[in-house]
Design an enzyme around this catalytic site. Structure first.
Site, mmCIF file in Angstrom:
data_model
loop_
_atom_site.group_PDB
_atom_site.id
_atom_site.type_symbol
_atom_site.label_atom_id
_atom_site.label_comp_id
_atom_site.label_asym_id
_atom_site.label_seq_id
_atom_site.Cartn_x
_atom_site.Cartn_y
_atom_site.Cartn_z
ATOM 1 N N GLU A 96 -4.250 7.524 -5.051
ATOM 2 C CA GLU A 96 -4.495 6.830 -6.318
ATOM 3 C C GLU A 96 -5.831 7.268 -6.894
ATOM 4 O O GLU A 96 -6.786 7.434 -6.118
ATOM 5 C CB GLU A 96 -4.495 5.311 -6.100
ATOM 6 C CG GLU A 96 -3.141 4.798 -5.633
ATOM 7 C CD GLU A 96 -3.115 3.291 -5.368
ATOM 8 O OE1 GLU A 96 -4.142 2.620 -5.582
ATOM 9 O OE2 GLU A 96 -2.069 2.792 -4.954
ATOM 10 N N HIS B 239 -1.483 0.332 -9.990
ATOM 11 C CA HIS B 239 -2.087 -0.616 -9.038
ATOM 12 C C HIS B 239 -2.680 -1.833 -9.771
ATOM 13 O O HIS B 239 -3.895 -2.066 -9.743
ATOM 14 C CB HIS B 239 -3.162 0.082 -8.192
ATOM 15 C CG HIS B 239 -3.489 -0.645 -6.908
ATOM 16 N ND1 HIS B 239 -3.791 -0.012 -5.741
ATOM 17 C CD2 HIS B 239 -3.557 -1.979 -6.613
ATOM 18 C CE1 HIS B 239 -4.043 -0.894 -4.791
ATOM 19 N NE2 HIS B 239 -3.899 -2.107 -5.304
ATOM 20 N N ARG C 28 0.846 -1.182 0.000
ATOM 21 C CA ARG C 28 0.000 0.000 0.000
ATOM 22 C C ARG C 28 0.886 1.238 0.000
ATOM 23 O O ARG C 28 1.889 1.296 0.731
ATOM 24 C CB ARG C 28 -0.915 0.033 1.227
ATOM 25 C CG ARG C 28 -2.133 -0.868 1.129
ATOM 26 C CD ARG C 28 -3.136 -0.398 0.073
ATOM 27 N NE ARG C 28 -4.336 -1.229 0.021
ATOM 28 C CZ ARG C 28 -4.517 -2.265 -0.802
ATOM 29 N NH1 ARG C 28 -3.563 -2.612 -1.649
ATOM 30 N NH2 ARG C 28 -5.653 -2.936 -0.790
HETATM 31 N N1 NAD Z 1 -0.626 -4.117 -5.344
HETATM 32 C C1 NAD Z 1 -1.726 -4.842 -5.268
HETATM 33 O O1 NAD Z 1 -2.526 -4.898 -6.198
HETATM 34 C C2 NAD Z 1 -2.003 -5.649 -4.038
HETATM 35 C C3 NAD Z 1 -2.663 -6.868 -4.190
HETATM 36 C C4 NAD Z 1 -2.921 -7.607 -3.048
HETATM 37 C C5 NAD Z 1 -2.555 -7.149 -1.802
HETATM 38 N N2 NAD Z 1 -1.944 -5.951 -1.691
HETATM 39 C C6 NAD Z 1 -1.565 -5.466 -0.342
HETATM 40 O O2 NAD Z 1 -0.684 -6.422 0.231
HETATM 41 C C7 NAD Z 1 -1.026 -6.602 1.596
HETATM 42 C C8 NAD Z 1 -0.482 -7.920 2.101
HETATM 43 O O3 NAD Z 1 -1.271 -8.984 1.621
HETATM 44 P P1 NAD Z 1 -1.087 -10.473 2.217
HETATM 45 O O4 NAD Z 1 -2.226 -11.283 1.714
HETATM 46 O O5 NAD Z 1 0.309 -10.967 1.989
HETATM 47 O O6 NAD Z 1 -1.290 -10.176 3.793
HETATM 48 P P2 NAD Z 1 -0.875 -11.046 5.046
HETATM 49 O O7 NAD Z 1 -1.765 -10.622 6.136
HETATM 50 O O8 NAD Z 1 -0.822 -12.498 4.676
HETATM 51 O O9 NAD Z 1 0.635 -10.586 5.359
HETATM 52 C C9 NAD Z 1 0.958 -9.371 5.948
HETATM 53 C C10 NAD Z 1 2.399 -9.395 6.438
HETATM 54 O O10 NAD Z 1 2.727 -8.086 6.908
HETATM 55 C C11 NAD Z 1 3.306 -8.198 8.198
HETATM 56 N N3 NAD Z 1 3.045 -6.996 8.987
HETATM 57 C C12 NAD Z 1 1.863 -6.418 9.287
HETATM 58 N N4 NAD Z 1 2.037 -5.331 10.051
HETATM 59 C C13 NAD Z 1 3.369 -5.206 10.229
HETATM 60 C C14 NAD Z 1 4.194 -4.291 10.924
HETATM 61 N N5 NAD Z 1 3.676 -3.265 11.602
HETATM 62 N N6 NAD Z 1 5.532 -4.478 10.886
HETATM 63 C C15 NAD Z 1 6.074 -5.523 10.223
HETATM 64 N N7 NAD Z 1 5.348 -6.412 9.532
HETATM 65 C C16 NAD Z 1 4.023 -6.267 9.548
HETATM 66 C C17 NAD Z 1 2.633 -9.432 8.801
HETATM 67 O O11 NAD Z 1 3.386 -9.933 9.904
HETATM 68 C C18 NAD Z 1 2.632 -10.360 7.595
HETATM 69 O O12 NAD Z 1 3.891 -10.962 7.457
HETATM 70 C C19 NAD Z 1 -2.547 -6.437 1.595
HETATM 71 O O13 NAD Z 1 -3.032 -6.073 2.873
HETATM 72 C C20 NAD Z 1 -2.777 -5.356 0.570
HETATM 73 O O14 NAD Z 1 -2.792 -4.088 1.186
HETATM 74 C C21 NAD Z 1 -1.655 -5.184 -2.780
HETATM 75 O O1 DGY Z 2 -5.869 -5.478 -1.725
HETATM 76 C C1 DGY Z 2 -6.028 -5.941 -2.848
HETATM 77 O O2 DGY Z 2 -6.625 -7.017 -3.070
HETATM 78 C C2 DGY Z 2 -5.493 -5.210 -4.042
HETATM 79 O O3 DGY Z 2 -4.761 -4.105 -3.692
HETATM 80 C C3 DGY Z 2 -6.581 -4.836 -4.998
HETATM 81 O O4 DGY Z 2 -7.291 -3.756 -4.464
#
Ligand code: NAD
Ligand code: DGY
Length: 328
Positions: free
Chosen positions: A271, A290, A242
């Site tokens: 965004e 994104h 994010r």
């Molecule tokens: N660019 C995109 O299109 C896209 C797509 C999917 C997800 N995302 C983002 O990616 C994020 C992660 O997704 P995920 O499914 O891997 O989540 P997840 O919950 O499986 O993993 C999150 C990780 O972040 C770590 N974390 C959280 N807070 C923390 C902190 N304060 N300090 C250190 N580490 C911390 C957790 O320990 C974990 O390892 C989503 O929440 C979303 O915002 C972006």
């Molecule tokens: O969080 C997610 O799934 C991606 O960022 C798409 O919004």
């Protein structure tokens, strides 16, 4: 079963819309569009379920939805939702973990390759008709294989990135997360290849620092000037999580006056990225709009899971993917 009221606030594929319509009364109204805002406002007070993404479901919106039982997000990230209010009112929040991991990891790897091998810049050179002689050292890139990857966030997607790096590119992986992951049970293929590492040590050793963090109170602005200053000279920074986890002024300063070599960014604090943002045209930034999960297959899988979640919740069943609003 009683037919309930469902408000779809961002377009769903036809087959998923049909699943909802078979069971419930459905209004499709996108509040971002002037022409549909009145329909959204009219449907909200009656809605038992909301489904959509990329729109703030904040306290003010929730206050206008007294009947709400469930919000189903077509995303894994839940930073658009007023978690405390949802929890206080006992409204379920569902999301789409898991089905997008590999696709987002592919996107992050595309940014890793593009920044390091200068793919966009050199492709543009060809398009501009400037490939008139063999390129010289000034346009060479840097290897990706064998380099050290530092991951900020080692959840579902972080681990998918780590698998690509460790198993496909022979990269040692260091990770920083809220707690160490038990690799033996969760990701045995990464045992001995991915190591939980104190942040300062990770930043000092990583050639690539990849942020794959959720946005929460604990991560907002976490990647600041001190983090960039602690990275090794020539490091590349990639953000697939994010945008607001990064202090963008500090990122720009690190690119312009520090030792950061390049940045690959799929996400931004605001965004769509404002036209005036220096990140839009910076020569050493590869920006993407994104698109982490934006493939036909994965966006459909996300919509399908979100629809299933909503139908299960409205039927009084435990949905497949509930976000624990107390955990954030
Ligand atoms: N660019 C995109 O299109 C896209 C797509 C999917 C997800 N995302 C983002 O990616 C994020 C992660 O997704 P995920 O499914 O891997 O989540 P997840 O919950 O499986 O993993 C999150 C990780 O972040 C770590 N974390 C959280 N807070 C923390 C902190 N304060 N300090 C250190 N580490 C911390 C957790 O320990 C974990 O390892 C989503 O929440 C979303 O915002 C972006
Ligand atoms: O969080 C997610 O799934 C991606 O960022 C798409 O919004």
């Amino acid at each position: 079963m009683t037919r309930k009221n469902v408000l779809v606030f961002r377009e769903l594929p036809d087959d998923q819309l049909a699943r909802l319509q078979a069971a419930h009364e459905v209004t499709v109204a996108n509040p971002r569009l002037d022409a549909q805002r009145a329909a959204f406002d009219a449907a909200l007070p009656l809605a038992h379920g909301l489904i959509g993404s990329s729109f703030p479901v904040d306290d003010a919106l929730l206050a206008r939805a007294p009947r709400l039982e469930v919000v189903s997000s077509v995303s894994v990230g839940v930073d658009n939702y007023a978690l405390a209010s949802l929890q206080a009112r006992g409204i379920l929040l569902c999301h789409t973990p898991g089905v997008l991991d590999e696709t987002v990891a592919d996107t992050v790897f595309a940014l890793l390759m593009a920044t390091s091998r200068r793919v966009v810049e050199l492709s543009n050179l060809v398009r501009d008709g400037a490939w008139t002689k063999n390129i010289g050292e000034d346009l060479f890139g840097f290897d990706v294989h064998g380099k050290t990857l530092g991951l900020l966030g080692f959840g579902r997607i972080g681990q998918a990135i780590a698998r690509r790096a460790a198993l496909g590119f022979g990269m040692p992986v260091l990770y920083h997360a809220r707690r160490p992951v038990d690799l033996a049970s969760q990701a045995p293929e990464l045992q001995g290849r991915a190591v939980h590492t104190p942040l300062a040590e990770l930043l000092a050793r990583a050639d690539f620092v990849v942020a794959m963090l959720p946005l929460s109170d604990s991560t907002r602005g976490m990647i600041d000037a001190s983090v960039f200053a602690a990275m090794r000279p020539g490091a590349v920074f990639i953000n697939g999580g994010r945008g607001a986890t990064v202090q963008e002024d500090a990122l720009l300063a690190a690119l312009d006056h520090g030792t950061l070599r390049a940045a690959g960014l799929d996400v931004f604090a605001t965004e769509p990225l404002p036209a005036a943002s220096p990140l839009r045209t910076h020569p050493r930034v590869t920006p993407l709009p994104h698109i982490g999960s934006a493939t036909h297959e994965t966006r459909h899988a996300m919509a399908e899971l979100a629809t299933t979640n909503l139908l299960q919740a409205l039927a009084g069943e435990r949905p497949a993917a509930v976000f624990d609003t107390a955990s954030a």
